[in-house]
Design a protein around this motif. Sequence first.
Motif, PDB file in Angstrom:
ATOM      1  N   THR A 176       0.784  -0.993   0.070  1.00  0.00           N
ATOM      2  CA  THR A 176      -0.248  -0.110   0.034  1.00  0.00           C
ATOM      3  C   THR A 176       0.651   1.235  -0.110  1.00  0.00           C
ATOM      4  N   HIS A 177       1.981   1.073   0.553  1.00  0.00           N
ATOM      5  CA  HIS A 177       2.852   2.284   0.842  1.00  0.00           C
ATOM      6  C   HIS A 177       4.346   1.989   0.339  1.00  0.00           C
TER       7      HIS A 177
ATOM      8  N   HIS B 260       6.313   3.806  -1.439  1.00  0.00           N
ATOM      9  CA  HIS B 260       7.144   4.743  -1.594  1.00  0.00           C
ATOM     10  C   HIS B 260       7.828   4.974  -0.113  1.00  0.00           C
TER      11      HIS B 260
ATOM     12  N   ASN C 111      -2.564  -1.649  -8.044  1.00  0.00           N
ATOM     13  CA  ASN C 111      -2.027  -0.175  -7.666  1.00  0.00           C
ATOM     14  C   ASN C 111      -0.299  -0.179  -7.628  1.00  0.00           C
ATOM     15  N   PHE C 112      -0.002  -1.136  -6.598  1.00  0.00           N
ATOM     16  CA  PHE C 112       1.325  -1.379  -6.464  1.00  0.00           C
ATOM     17  C   PHE C 112       2.193  -1.314  -7.771  1.00  0.00           C
ATOM     18  N   SER C 113       1.919  -2.011  -8.641  1.00  0.00           N
ATOM     19  CA  SER C 113       2.555  -2.394  -9.924  1.00  0.00           C
ATOM     20  C   SER C 113       2.643  -0.883 -10.596  1.00  0.00           C
ATOM     21  N   GLN C 114       1.480  -0.014 -10.532  1.00  0.00           N
ATOM     22  CA  GLN C 114       1.467   1.186 -11.479  1.00  0.00           C
ATOM     23  C   GLN C 114       2.585   2.178 -10.662  1.00  0.00           C
ATOM     24  N   ARG C 115       2.589   2.000  -9.337  1.00  0.00           N
ATOM     25  CA  ARG C 115       3.578   2.992  -8.466  1.00  0.00           C
ATOM     26  C   ARG C 115       5.268   2.810  -9.132  1.00  0.00           C
ATOM     27  N   GLU C 116       5.539   1.743  -9.705  1.00  0.00           N
ATOM     28  CA  GLU C 116       6.706   1.308 -10.248  1.00  0.00           C
ATOM     29  C   GLU C 116       7.980   1.439  -9.360  1.00  0.00           C
ATOM     30  N   GLN C 117       7.803   0.741  -8.164  1.00  0.00           N
ATOM     31  CA  GLN C 117       8.776   1.071  -7.021  1.00  0.00           C
ATOM     32  C   GLN C 117       9.204  -0.392  -6.767  1.00  0.00           C
TER      33      GLN C 117
ATOM     34  N   TRP D 299       7.905  -6.035 -10.325  1.00  0.00           N
ATOM     35  CA  TRP D 299       8.631  -5.008  -9.324  1.00  0.00           C
ATOM     36  C   TRP D 299       9.051  -5.633  -8.114  1.00  0.00           C
TER      37      TRP D 299
ATOM     38  N   LYS E  32      13.819   3.357 -11.799  1.00  0.00           N
ATOM     39  CA  LYS E  32      12.646   2.938 -12.162  1.00  0.00           C
ATOM     40  C   LYS E  32      12.864   1.917 -13.239  1.00  0.00           C
TER      41      LYS E  32
END
Length: 292
Positions: free
Chosen positions: A141-142, A144, A196-202, A240, A280
Motif C-alpha cells: 500500500t505504501h 514509496h 496499484n502497487f505495480s503502477q507505482r513502479e517501486q 517489481w 525505475k
Amino acid sequence: VKLGSFYSKTLHRNYQYKTYFPPGYTETDQRYPVLYLLHGRGHSMSNWSRGIPALDLLIKQDQLLPLLAIMPDMPSSKRANYYVDSKYSGSDYQPESVETAFFEDLLPHVDETYRTLEGRTHRFVGGYSMGGYGAIHYSLTHPHIFAGAFCLSPAIYNPLPPDGSSTRKFGAFGKGSLVFDEMVYQEHNYPSLLANFSQREQRLLLFIAAGKEETNSVELQHGLRVEARVLWDHMKCERWITSEFKEYDGGHDWVVWLPAFLDALQFLFTAQKTESLTKKEPIVIKTASASS
C-alpha cells in the motif's frame, strides 16, 4: 532496547514503542537504516525481545549493517487490529485508525527523534502472524515508504479467512455495526493491492516464511503454510518484486520465527546491496524455492 512514547494526534492517546539501538549508537553521529517490527495478534511490542539478541549478534559479527529497530505496540481491537484503520463503529471493541497513526504519527516521530537515514531505500518493515499481514499490507500500500519487507507465518487468507480466524472477530475488518465485512477484508487483501502497487513502479524486496506444521485440519486451503505459498505464487509474478520463500520445521511460534527472522534480515540487506532500489526499471525476478 529502550521504551519510548509520544502523543498520537490520530489516536488521541500515547503511542508506545520500543527501540533497538545498534552498538556504538551513542558514540557517533552516524545515521542508520530503520526496521519496523510488527507483533502478532494478542501479543505486544515486548514479544520481539525473542529476536533482538539475534539481531544484535548479526551486527556484531558484521553479517548485517547496523540499524535501528522500532517495535510499535498496538492494543487496538483487543490486539487483533491487523494494522489497518478499522471502520467498525460498534461498542464491543476499541476500533482505531492504526494504519494512519503508523504513517502520519509514528514514522515522522521516529525520523525526528533518532538519527535515521532518509528515504525508502533505508526503511524496512516486517512481522510475524498478524504482524506479517501488516508488513505485506504496508509494503504494497505504501511502496514509496518501504524498500523491503518480510512476513513470517503471515495471517493472510485468500479470498476470505476461515470461520475461526481472529480477522472475523474483533472489528479490524468491520464496517458500521458489522464486526466483519467481506468487502472490507477483500479491499485490504493483497490481490486487491497489487494492481496499484505495480503502477507505482517501486522495487520491493520481500521475504516470506512459514512452518511446515502450520496447517488447518478443517479447511486445508487455509493453513498458513498453504496461504504463504499462495502469497509467494502471486509475488513471483510481479515484475517489481524480488521475493524469496522458505519453510522451516515447526509450527506457529518462535521455533519457526527466530531462524526465519535471521534469514529475512540477511536476505533483505544482502539483496539491497545488489539491487538498485532507486531506478525505475523492473526487477529481474529472483526466487528461491522452499528449503527441504
